[in-house]
Design a protein around this motif. Structure first.
Motif, mmCIF file in Angstrom:
data_model
loop_
_atom_site.group_PDB
_atom_site.id
_atom_site.type_symbol
_atom_site.label_atom_id
_atom_site.label_comp_id
_atom_site.label_asym_id
_atom_site.label_seq_id
_atom_site.Cartn_x
_atom_site.Cartn_y
_atom_site.Cartn_z
ATOM 1 N N ILE A 1 0.829 -1.198 0.000
ATOM 2 C CA ILE A 1 0.000 0.000 0.000
ATOM 3 C C ILE A 1 0.870 1.256 0.000
ATOM 4 O O ILE A 1 2.054 1.219 0.347
ATOM 5 C CB ILE A 1 -0.944 0.014 1.218
ATOM 6 C CG1 ILE A 1 -0.133 -0.039 2.509
ATOM 7 C CG2 ILE A 1 -1.920 -1.159 1.144
ATOM 8 C CD1 ILE A 1 -0.967 0.062 3.773
ATOM 9 N N GLU A 2 0.280 2.377 -0.364
ATOM 10 C CA GLU A 2 1.049 3.616 -0.484
ATOM 11 C C GLU A 2 1.495 4.147 0.877
ATOM 12 O O GLU A 2 2.397 4.985 0.962
ATOM 13 C CB GLU A 2 0.227 4.691 -1.196
ATOM 14 C CG GLU A 2 -1.041 5.115 -0.462
ATOM 15 C CD GLU A 2 -1.822 6.162 -1.230
ATOM 16 O OE1 GLU A 2 -2.062 7.235 -0.657
ATOM 17 O OE2 GLU A 2 -2.162 5.900 -2.392
ATOM 18 N N GLN A 3 0.883 3.651 1.974
ATOM 19 C CA GLN A 3 1.281 4.100 3.304
ATOM 20 C C GLN A 3 2.558 3.428 3.808
ATOM 21 O O GLN A 3 3.059 3.769 4.874
ATOM 22 C CB GLN A 3 0.152 3.851 4.318
ATOM 23 C CG GLN A 3 -1.029 4.779 4.188
ATOM 24 C CD GLN A 3 -1.958 4.389 3.051
ATOM 25 O OE1 GLN A 3 -1.958 3.230 2.628
ATOM 26 N NE2 GLN A 3 -2.746 5.324 2.557
ATOM 27 N N LEU A 4 3.086 2.467 3.063
ATOM 28 C CA LEU A 4 4.340 1.822 3.437
ATOM 29 C C LEU A 4 5.516 2.686 2.997
ATOM 30 O O LEU A 4 5.572 3.112 1.834
ATOM 31 C CB LEU A 4 4.452 0.444 2.778
ATOM 32 C CG LEU A 4 3.787 -0.737 3.480
ATOM 33 C CD1 LEU A 4 3.875 -1.973 2.599
ATOM 34 C CD2 LEU A 4 4.411 -1.005 4.834
ATOM 35 N N GLU A 5 6.447 2.924 3.909
ATOM 36 C CA GLU A 5 7.610 3.757 3.598
ATOM 37 C C GLU A 5 8.895 3.043 4.011
ATOM 38 O O GLU A 5 8.912 2.261 4.957
ATOM 39 C CB GLU A 5 7.526 5.098 4.333
ATOM 40 C CG GLU A 5 6.382 5.980 3.898
ATOM 41 C CD GLU A 5 6.377 7.317 4.609
ATOM 42 O OE1 GLU A 5 5.492 8.136 4.313
ATOM 43 O OE2 GLU A 5 7.264 7.545 5.469
ATOM 44 N N LEU A 6 9.961 3.369 3.290
ATOM 45 C CA LEU A 6 11.287 2.867 3.626
ATOM 46 C C LEU A 6 12.237 4.057 3.711
ATOM 47 O O LEU A 6 12.302 4.874 2.783
ATOM 48 C CB LEU A 6 11.761 1.872 2.559
ATOM 49 C CG LEU A 6 13.057 1.129 2.836
ATOM 50 C CD1 LEU A 6 12.925 0.245 4.073
ATOM 51 C CD2 LEU A 6 13.461 0.263 1.638
ATOM 52 N N TRP A 7 12.944 4.152 4.841
ATOM 53 C CA TRP A 7 13.865 5.251 5.086
ATOM 54 C C TRP A 7 15.295 4.729 5.201
ATOM 55 O O TRP A 7 15.533 3.677 5.794
ATOM 56 C CB TRP A 7 13.499 5.995 6.367
ATOM 57 C CG TRP A 7 12.265 6.828 6.240
ATOM 58 C CD1 TRP A 7 10.963 6.423 6.336
ATOM 59 C CD2 TRP A 7 12.226 8.227 5.959
ATOM 60 N NE1 TRP A 7 10.114 7.477 6.131
ATOM 61 C CE2 TRP A 7 10.859 8.593 5.907
ATOM 62 C CE3 TRP A 7 13.191 9.204 5.759
ATOM 63 C CZ2 TRP A 7 10.450 9.916 5.664
ATOM 64 C CZ3 TRP A 7 12.797 10.508 5.514
ATOM 65 C CH2 TRP A 7 11.439 10.856 5.464
ATOM 66 N N LYS A 8 16.217 5.485 4.656
ATOM 67 C CA LYS A 8 17.637 5.165 4.741
ATOM 68 C C LYS A 8 18.334 6.259 5.528
ATOM 69 O O LYS A 8 18.225 7.447 5.194
ATOM 70 C CB LYS A 8 18.238 5.062 3.336
ATOM 71 C CG LYS A 8 19.743 4.789 3.315
ATOM 72 C CD LYS A 8 20.248 4.726 1.882
ATOM 73 C CE LYS A 8 21.753 4.516 1.836
ATOM 74 N NZ LYS A 8 22.245 4.464 0.432
ATOM 75 N N VAL A 9 19.036 5.885 6.584
ATOM 76 C CA VAL A 9 19.759 6.831 7.437
ATOM 77 C C VAL A 9 21.233 6.461 7.399
ATOM 78 O O VAL A 9 21.605 5.317 7.701
ATOM 79 C CB VAL A 9 19.247 6.782 8.891
ATOM 80 C CG1 VAL A 9 20.028 7.760 9.759
ATOM 81 C CG2 VAL A 9 17.756 7.078 8.954
ATOM 82 N N THR A 10 22.078 7.402 7.036
ATOM 83 C CA THR A 10 23.525 7.185 7.016
ATOM 84 C C THR A 10 24.130 7.809 8.260
ATOM 85 O O THR A 10 23.894 8.998 8.544
ATOM 86 C CB THR A 10 24.155 7.789 5.759
ATOM 87 O OG1 THR A 10 23.522 7.222 4.598
ATOM 88 C CG2 THR A 10 25.643 7.503 5.707
ATOM 89 N N ALA A 11 24.866 7.021 9.014
ATOM 90 C CA ALA A 11 25.473 7.482 10.267
ATOM 91 C C ALA A 11 26.983 7.542 10.125
ATOM 92 O O ALA A 11 27.615 6.562 9.694
ATOM 93 C CB ALA A 11 25.089 6.546 11.408
#
Length: 382
Positions: free
Chosen positions: A359-369
């Protein structure tokens, strides 16, 4: 299937309402939900059975029998959905917001409430499935319905989205040491271990971690050929450090902690933000771990934005998601001179290997530390 009874705080993932392999799954539910085994269908990238548009089952079934099964499944699904509605026909999903009246001592001492598993779900296994299970099916023991504090025992869409990303970008994870935060049933860690060199699969609670470890054993047929090492460990976000007590089950050894700090370059967390206190603990843990890693690291979050109508706002809102985004921004804005975090969204245009509704409410985030200065104190994050 027996009549399903829900308590006022029961949470049910809709992934379970539309199982791709329900024909081989007979599960009895009670107020806390009982565990069953489900075959998660994937792609040949991990040796799993590719799903078909017209039929996601592993076994061909005569059309007359198939129609009867579909009607029975649809009837059961309608009963489940109807039981979740109030008198006005509204679906009200409970959520635990941050408690501003709790003391610091209360926050660090998590209420360890875990329903006890009373009996295993009954499961019918076909001959075809027995033949296939040795090579091409990921099996996950999970719970169909739980109280809010035990949602980790269910399978959620965010875990499947993360697994899809891993299989679509294997080159990013091959040979890596990976830490999963809030692994739940361990499904995503198992997929990651089919690619990565070492995976630390972590959560909290003996009951949940035992279920996770059983899932690891159920999928040795996938892990052993891949050569990946998967270790189930406890990691409480509201605690202050790794548990290294040798008398405690699922504790860490000193060598494992050193291995994590010296070699980990990837952290993942799939659909774990539903409680503000735990979300705060997650980000504190994330900061503490990444700031102690020898190498720069990348963190991947998957999250589903769950829309709910609340009387407090008299509008549709996503409070748990909003708090997660606030924590992400706080991470980006840290200026302690020790750590720098950069954020970006990952568009879910990669292939879908698992059977679920993206569904469009699914998100994936990438965080670089990235570590700037190891001499500063990690208490800078609140």
């Amino acid at each position: 299937m027996d009549f399903i009874t829900f308590r006022s705080d029961t949470v049910l993932s809709d992934v379970h309402l539309f199982q791709p392999n329900t024909r081989h799954l007979m599960v009895r539910l009670n107020a806390v939900g009982q565990p069953g085994s489900v075959c998660i269908l994937g792609n040949e990238a991990v040796g799993c059975v590719p799903s078909r548009e017209d039929d996601s089952s592993c076994v061909d079934v005569p059309k007359e029998e198939e129609d009867g099964v579909k009607e029975e499944e649809e009837r059961e699904q309608r009963e489940v959905l109807q039981s979740l509605l109030d008198e006005d026909g509204d679906l009200d999903v409970l959520r635990k917001p941050k408690d501003h009246f709790r003391t610091e001592e209360d926050v660090t001492e998590r209420d360890r409430v875990y329903p006890i598993i009373l009996s295993k779900g009954e499961r019918v296994v076909s001959e075809d499935e027995e033949d296939e299970s040795a090579t091409n099916v990921i099996k996950i023991e999970h719970t169909m319905a739980t109280p809010l504090e035990d949602v980790g025992k269910q399978v959620w869409r965010g875990a499947m989205l993360m697994a899809d990303y891993i299989l679509s970008h294997q080159q990013l994870f091959r040979g890596c040491t990976v830490l999963e935060l809030g692994a739940g049933t361990g499904m995503t860690s198992i997929v990651m271990a089919s690619v990565a060199k070492k995976v630390f699969c972590t959560d909290v609670g003996h009951d949940l971690l035992s279920m996770c470890e059983r899932n690891v054993e159920l999928n040795r047929h996938i892990l052993e050929p891949a050569g990946g090492d998967l270790k189930v460990c406890e990691l409480d976000w509201l605690g202050n450090d790794f548990c290294t007590d040798p008398n405690t089950e699922f504790s860490w050894t000193e060598d494992e902690v050193a291995d994590l700090h010296n070699n980990a370059t990837v952290l993942i967390a799939a659909d774990v933000c539903y409680d503000d206190d735990l979300t705060d603990g997650l980000f504190r843990t994330l900061y503490r771990i990444t700031s102690n890693l020898r190498n720069p690291s990348t963190v991947y979050f998957s999250i589903e934005k769950r829309l709910n109508f609340t009387l407090r706002h008299m509008d549709i809102s996503c409070e748990a998601y909003d708090h997660f985004r606030s924590c992400l921004e706080d991470l980006r804005n840290i200026t302690d001179g020790k750590m720098r975090f950069t954020l970006e969204t990952v568009q879910p245009t990669f292939p879908q290997f698992f059977t679920y509704e993206r569904i469009e409410q699914l998100e994936l985030w990438k965080v670089t530390a990235k570590t700037l200065d190891r001499n500063m104190d990690s208490s800078a994050i609140k």
